[in-house]
Design a protein around this motif. Structure first.
Motif, mmCIF file in Angstrom:
data_model
loop_
_atom_site.group_PDB
_atom_site.id
_atom_site.type_symbol
_atom_site.label_atom_id
_atom_site.label_comp_id
_atom_site.label_asym_id
_atom_site.label_seq_id
_atom_site.Cartn_x
_atom_site.Cartn_y
_atom_site.Cartn_z
ATOM 1 N N PHE A 63 11.799 -5.033 -3.818
ATOM 2 C CA PHE A 63 11.707 -6.311 -3.105
ATOM 3 C C PHE A 63 10.522 -7.126 -3.654
ATOM 4 C CE2 PHE A 63 11.290 -9.230 0.399
ATOM 5 C CZ PHE A 63 12.482 -9.185 1.128
ATOM 6 N N GLU A 64 9.383 -6.458 -3.786
ATOM 7 C CA GLU A 64 8.169 -7.138 -4.265
ATOM 8 C C GLU A 64 8.280 -7.518 -5.729
ATOM 9 O OE1 GLU A 64 5.015 -4.470 -3.262
ATOM 10 O OE2 GLU A 64 5.239 -4.797 -1.096
ATOM 11 N N ARG A 65 8.878 -6.648 -6.554
ATOM 12 C CA ARG A 65 9.078 -6.985 -7.975
ATOM 13 C C ARG A 65 9.949 -8.236 -8.110
ATOM 14 N NH1 ARG A 65 9.768 -1.252 -8.795
ATOM 15 N NH2 ARG A 65 12.030 -1.521 -8.719
ATOM 16 N N GLY A 66 10.973 -8.311 -7.254
ATOM 17 C CA GLY A 66 11.860 -9.473 -7.291
ATOM 18 C C GLY A 66 11.135 -10.757 -6.955
ATOM 19 N N LEU A 67 10.300 -10.729 -5.935
ATOM 20 C CA LEU A 67 9.556 -11.926 -5.536
ATOM 21 C C LEU A 67 8.551 -12.342 -6.618
ATOM 22 C CD1 LEU A 67 8.891 -11.302 -1.736
ATOM 23 C CD2 LEU A 67 10.678 -12.687 -2.794
ATOM 24 N N LEU A 68 7.887 -11.371 -7.224
ATOM 25 C CA LEU A 68 6.932 -11.687 -8.294
ATOM 26 C C LEU A 68 7.642 -12.319 -9.495
ATOM 27 C CD1 LEU A 68 4.637 -8.524 -8.177
ATOM 28 C CD2 LEU A 68 3.983 -10.876 -7.589
ATOM 29 N N ALA A 69 8.837 -11.815 -9.806
ATOM 30 C CA ALA A 69 9.612 -12.384 -10.904
ATOM 31 C C ALA A 69 9.983 -13.830 -10.608
ATOM 32 C CB ALA A 69 10.872 -11.552 -11.150
ATOM 33 N N LEU A 70 10.401 -14.093 -9.380
ATOM 34 C CA LEU A 70 10.781 -15.454 -9.010
ATOM 35 C C LEU A 70 9.577 -16.392 -8.989
ATOM 36 C CD1 LEU A 70 13.440 -14.805 -6.231
ATOM 37 C CD2 LEU A 70 13.824 -15.492 -8.601
ATOM 38 N N GLU A 71 8.416 -15.852 -8.623
ATOM 39 C CA GLU A 71 7.200 -16.672 -8.665
ATOM 40 C C GLU A 71 6.907 -17.104 -10.109
ATOM 41 O OE1 GLU A 71 2.726 -16.415 -6.809
ATOM 42 O OE2 GLU A 71 3.449 -14.678 -7.916
ATOM 43 N N LYS A 72 7.056 -16.177 -11.062
ATOM 44 C CA LYS A 72 6.845 -16.509 -12.471
ATOM 45 C C LYS A 72 7.864 -17.545 -12.934
ATOM 46 C CE LYS A 72 4.863 -12.008 -13.703
ATOM 47 N NZ LYS A 72 5.073 -10.734 -14.431
ATOM 48 N N PHE A 73 9.119 -17.356 -12.539
ATOM 49 C CA PHE A 73 10.161 -18.312 -12.913
ATOM 50 C C PHE A 73 9.850 -19.700 -12.355
ATOM 51 C CE2 PHE A 73 13.938 -15.114 -13.449
ATOM 52 C CZ PHE A 73 13.320 -14.581 -14.549
ATOM 53 N N LYS A 104 8.558 -25.451 -13.189
ATOM 54 C CA LYS A 104 7.697 -26.626 -12.975
ATOM 55 C C LYS A 104 7.152 -27.165 -14.297
ATOM 56 C CE LYS A 104 6.309 -25.372 -8.277
ATOM 57 N NZ LYS A 104 5.274 -24.721 -7.448
ATOM 58 N N GLU A 105 6.769 -26.261 -15.202
ATOM 59 C CA GLU A 105 6.260 -26.684 -16.510
ATOM 60 C C GLU A 105 7.301 -27.494 -17.283
ATOM 61 O OE1 GLU A 105 5.035 -23.249 -18.673
ATOM 62 O OE2 GLU A 105 3.496 -22.674 -17.209
ATOM 63 N N HIS A 106 8.563 -27.130 -17.116
ATOM 64 C CA HIS A 106 9.642 -27.779 -17.869
ATOM 65 C C HIS A 106 10.201 -29.008 -17.148
ATOM 66 C CE1 HIS A 106 10.453 -25.032 -21.315
ATOM 67 N NE2 HIS A 106 9.767 -24.186 -20.566
ATOM 68 N N GLN A 107 9.655 -29.338 -15.997
ATOM 69 C CA GLN A 107 10.061 -30.534 -15.248
ATOM 70 C C GLN A 107 11.589 -30.603 -15.085
ATOM 71 O OE1 GLN A 107 8.006 -33.523 -17.688
ATOM 72 N NE2 GLN A 107 6.441 -33.665 -16.096
ATOM 73 N N VAL A 108 12.093 -29.562 -14.471
ATOM 74 C CA VAL A 108 13.537 -29.410 -14.285
ATOM 75 C C VAL A 108 14.036 -30.312 -13.152
ATOM 76 C CG1 VAL A 108 15.238 -27.745 -13.420
ATOM 77 C CG2 VAL A 108 13.673 -27.093 -15.258
#
Length: 303
Positions: free
Chosen positions: A52-62, A67-71
């Motif tokens: 569960f925590e690994r999934g949330l950390l991955a989504l935080e990175k995504f 945001k950097e790519h101004q999607v």
């Protein structure tokens, strides 16, 4: 329009950012993270706390990358591990609160439809064919031709589920293999009926394990630059037998076999062997396009 597509798979979370126009899809950025959401209790339909925590950390990175790519638009789809987990809805809510990402939990039928759209975009479908997408939680089968999808179904026979239920020895024993075959016989009765009715000669494997098969058999291939590639069935069968007969330690040393698939590849090999056999398949191909590219195809503006 710049879009981000997130595929929350059972083993891996994928992110693709693309610029879409009516004329083309231009990939700007791709990455994935090995989350192993199905670790431990996938057959009990529960996401354990560590996963569960690994999934949330991955989504935080995504989220930071997006945001950097101004999607302009984010489309996140969750499949077997989340849709079948009793705490899957908790993960969806946590993802929104923690990473600001809205997740759409799709059905097995929707998943299969997206996979078809992705594979069709490669141009590999040249006759009546069976598409196979082996995930961690589920495996999708799509019967199709160049023009249309004829039949589709998602089964809870993903590699992680099979591992947890049947992978009791190292290397896997003949008895465990037979237990898997009996399980597949029981689960895939309607698929066998469809194969008998349409008799497809071409099996198209969607990304995942099939990229591993092709990458090891044809090391000169740049999988990032191709849409599809033919795989020799005799050569595949030799490779499959090697995977199944080997130990975890032996597979760890095999060039081209990523860590996440060291054990999953045994289940994928048994599954693929089974389909080649019951379907009397004569042609095998890899499609590097899968669900993610199907979602992108669905989002592309009309010409």
């Amino acid at each position: 329009m710049k879009v981000a597509v997130i595929d929350l798979g059972t083993n891996t979370f994928h992110l693709i950012i693309a610029e879409l126009t009516p004329q083309e899809t231009r990939i700007c950025y791709k990455t994935n993270l090995p989350v192993r959401l199905g670790e431990g209790k996938i057959n009990e339909n529960f996401i354990i706390q560590e996963a569960f925590e690994r999934g949330l950390l991955a989504l935080e990175k995504f989220s930071l990358i997006i945001k950097e790519h101004q999607v302009d638009l984010v489309k996140a789809t969750a499949t077997s591990a989340i849709r079948s987990a009793e705490n899957g809805i908790n993960f969806v809510k946590a993802a929104k609160n923690y990473a600001g990402i809205d997740i759409n939990v799709i059905s097995g039928d929707e998943e299969a439809a997206y996979i078809f759209k992705g594979v069709r975009a490669t141009g590999v479908i040249d006759q009546t064919a069976l598409i196979m997408d082996i995930g961690g939680g589920s495996t999708e089968f799509i019967l199709c031709n160049q023009e249309e999808l004829l039949w589709k179904k998602s089964y809870n026979i993903g590699a992680a589920r099979l591992m947890q239920a049947f992978f009791h020895s190292d290397p896997i024993t003949a008895e465990d293999q037979q237990d898997i075959i009996r399980h597949l016989d029981g689960e895939l009765g309607d698929l066998k009926e469809v194969l008998n009715l349409y008799q497809p000669q071409h099996l198209i494997g969607s990304a995942g394990a099939f990229e591993t098969f092709a990458g090891i058999l044809y090391p000169e291939l740049n999988l990032k630059e191709i849409k599809y590639y033919p795989i020799s069935i005799p050569a595949y069968k030799v490779l499959s037998a090697t995977f199944i007969a080997s130990s975890h330690t032996e597979r760890e040393k095999m060039p081209g076999l990523i860590r996440l698939r060291v054990d999953m590849i045994v289940m994928a090999s048994i599954l693929t062997d089974y389909i080649l056999s019951v379907g009397n398949i004569e042609q095998l191909s890899l499609s590097t396009y899968d669900l993610k590219m199907g979602v992108l195809a669905d989002l592309q503006p009309l010409k």
